[in-house]
Design a protein around this motif. Sequence first.
Motif, PDB file in Angstrom:
ATOM      1  N   ASP A 195     -19.873 -60.811  59.768  1.00  0.00           N
ATOM      2  CA  ASP A 195     -21.101 -60.264  60.348  1.00  0.00           C
ATOM      3  C   ASP A 195     -21.504 -60.965  61.633  1.00  0.00           C
ATOM      4  O   ASP A 195     -22.098 -60.352  62.527  1.00  0.00           O
ATOM      5  N   HIS A 222     -22.348 -57.771  54.695  1.00  0.00           N
ATOM      6  CA  HIS A 222     -23.609 -57.156  54.269  1.00  0.00           C
ATOM      7  C   HIS A 222     -24.005 -55.999  55.187  1.00  0.00           C
ATOM      8  O   HIS A 222     -24.630 -55.040  54.746  1.00  0.00           O
ATOM      9  N   PHE A 223     -23.662 -56.106  56.465  1.00  0.00           N
ATOM     10  CA  PHE A 223     -23.977 -55.021  57.393  1.00  0.00           C
ATOM     11  C   PHE A 223     -23.238 -53.754  56.992  1.00  0.00           C
ATOM     12  O   PHE A 223     -23.821 -52.661  56.944  1.00  0.00           O
ATOM     13  N   ASP A 226     -24.888 -52.116  53.951  1.00  0.00           N
ATOM     14  CA  ASP A 226     -26.114 -51.366  54.216  1.00  0.00           C
ATOM     15  C   ASP A 226     -25.878 -50.132  55.078  1.00  0.00           C
ATOM     16  O   ASP A 226     -26.771 -49.295  55.215  1.00  0.00           O
ATOM     17  N   ASN A 261     -28.041 -58.735  60.582  1.00  0.00           N
ATOM     18  CA  ASN A 261     -28.598 -58.973  59.243  1.00  0.00           C
ATOM     19  C   ASN A 261     -29.865 -59.802  59.297  1.00  0.00           C
ATOM     20  O   ASN A 261     -30.960 -59.294  59.122  1.00  0.00           O
ATOM     21  N   ASN A 262     -29.728 -61.115  59.527  1.00  0.00           N
ATOM     22  CA  ASN A 262     -30.920 -61.956  59.473  1.00  0.00           C
ATOM     23  C   ASN A 262     -30.745 -63.253  60.233  1.00  0.00           C
ATOM     24  O   ASN A 262     -29.627 -63.662  60.563  1.00  0.00           O
ATOM     25  N   SER A 319     -35.360 -60.760  59.052  1.00  0.00           N
ATOM     26  CA  SER A 319     -34.233 -59.832  58.924  1.00  0.00           C
ATOM     27  C   SER A 319     -34.425 -58.592  59.779  1.00  0.00           C
ATOM     28  O   SER A 319     -35.543 -58.177  60.093  1.00  0.00           O
ATOM     29  N   TYR A 323     -35.563 -56.528  53.464  1.00  0.00           N
ATOM     30  CA  TYR A 323     -34.805 -56.454  52.219  1.00  0.00           C
ATOM     31  C   TYR A 323     -35.698 -55.899  51.116  1.00  0.00           C
ATOM     32  O   TYR A 323     -36.927 -55.822  51.266  1.00  0.00           O
ATOM     33  N   ARG A 333     -29.997 -56.037  49.416  1.00  0.00           N
ATOM     34  CA  ARG A 333     -29.881 -54.779  50.133  1.00  0.00           C
ATOM     35  C   ARG A 333     -31.093 -54.501  51.007  1.00  0.00           C
ATOM     36  O   ARG A 333     -32.212 -54.870  50.697  1.00  0.00           O
ATOM     37  N   ARG A 334     -30.812 -53.830  52.119  1.00  0.00           N
ATOM     38  CA  ARG A 334     -31.862 -53.200  52.918  1.00  0.00           C
ATOM     39  C   ARG A 334     -31.670 -51.701  52.763  1.00  0.00           C
ATOM     40  O   ARG A 334     -30.565 -51.191  52.966  1.00  0.00           O
ATOM     41  N   ASP A 389     -26.889 -64.542  61.034  1.00  0.00           N
ATOM     42  CA  ASP A 389     -25.831 -63.744  60.398  1.00  0.00           C
ATOM     43  C   ASP A 389     -24.740 -64.638  59.806  1.00  0.00           C
ATOM     44  O   ASP A 389     -23.541 -64.381  59.942  1.00  0.00           O
TER      45      ASP A 389
END
Length: 441
Positions: A195, A222-223, A226, A261-262, A319, A323, A333-334, A389
Amino acid sequence: MTAPVDESHNGFALRWARLAWILLAAALVVPIVVAGLRGAVLFTVTSIAAVVVAVVAVYGFLTWRGLLRLAALVSALCAPIVVLVVIVRERELWVIPLEAALVIAAFGSARAALRIRSSESTMPEYPAETVHRPFLVMNPHSGGGKVVRFDLRRRAEELGAEVVMLEGPEFVDVQALARRAVARGADLLGVAGGDGTQALVAGVAAEHGIPFLVISAGTRNHFALDLGLDREDPVAGLEALRDGVELHVDLGNIDGRPFVNNASFGVYAEIVESPQYRDDKAKTVLDLLPDLLDTSAHAGLRARIDGTVLDGPRALLVSNNPYTTDDLVGMGRRLRLDRGRLGVIALSMHGAGQIVGVLRRARTRGLVQRTAAEVVVFSDEHDIAVGVDGESVRMPSPVRCTVVPGALRVLVPRDRPGMRIPRPVLDWVQLSRLARATTRR
């Protein structure tokens, strides 16, 4: 003041939430009423003792290590059994199935109230333009070697893509690579990797208004999750070059650096810095929880969330879109990536009861969870450790986080798993908010 709820959209959640609390209250009252005075006193004393033991045990599980953590877990599981023994001793066995029915009904109502509708997690799709000169960056070391294992380079080149492999120990400026590719005429940028690399190249794609391709060849991705992609099949991401659609998603920005992500601060950033984080994020968070719960330490952070100032958070997570409410570490999850808002989670906890209550989602004191357009983070020190990220960096204080709505055109396969709606988690804080809300038509 209670928050209004749209009757047509969330009114059903309000009714289910209230029913859940009514059933739980009945589960507490029924044994006392039916057991008589002697049974009520015994049951009450036993219940209070069991709750105290359970809370202490849960706190011990979170803060201790080794055999002490195992002992705490056993104690937490045994506490409710004591209450059942008292009921059996009083020979009120019929109370047990009644209690079970009330609790099951309460939990079912709670899950119905917290259930996520598909419309809340569906992002609109847009027609994709024909791509003539795609440019892809691939990291053969990411995700345990997925690029090589799935033969991604050959497959991408067969589809007409120019591929650059990030090989060798030396640092490679992937943003510079991407900008040179655009200058040569690339009309799509993509990454097969983690990410952190995805975010840097995505920023260049957003600058030039060209599509971005996500290939889930990282460890977690994670990207990609989502976006509704299959993280176990990176080859499927390449299918977007044959038959794809676009999703227009937001892009986070932290002092000029993009993130998908964050960005994490305080103890969250310390977790990201841990060498074990990449291999097992969940275990790393659990192992470092005692440090999070060490309230004698001071992170020296302040945050301005839009117009509100928050002093001394131990951990802060910003983020790209929020989330789900039960996710306090940004590993879940978002529901959507196109709301144009930052998600903010801040923990400022003092005392065992407060810590356990927040982590069990039974209370909100010490927890800030909201959305914002801008978050500015200050530190007592000149530099701030930040996890962007999953990449650990240091930035001069203060650090400004924003989000650019719809900045990124992501090309995804038309045929993909899509967003799998997560099963509702029993978030008692959110359930309480729903039950207290009013309705509007």
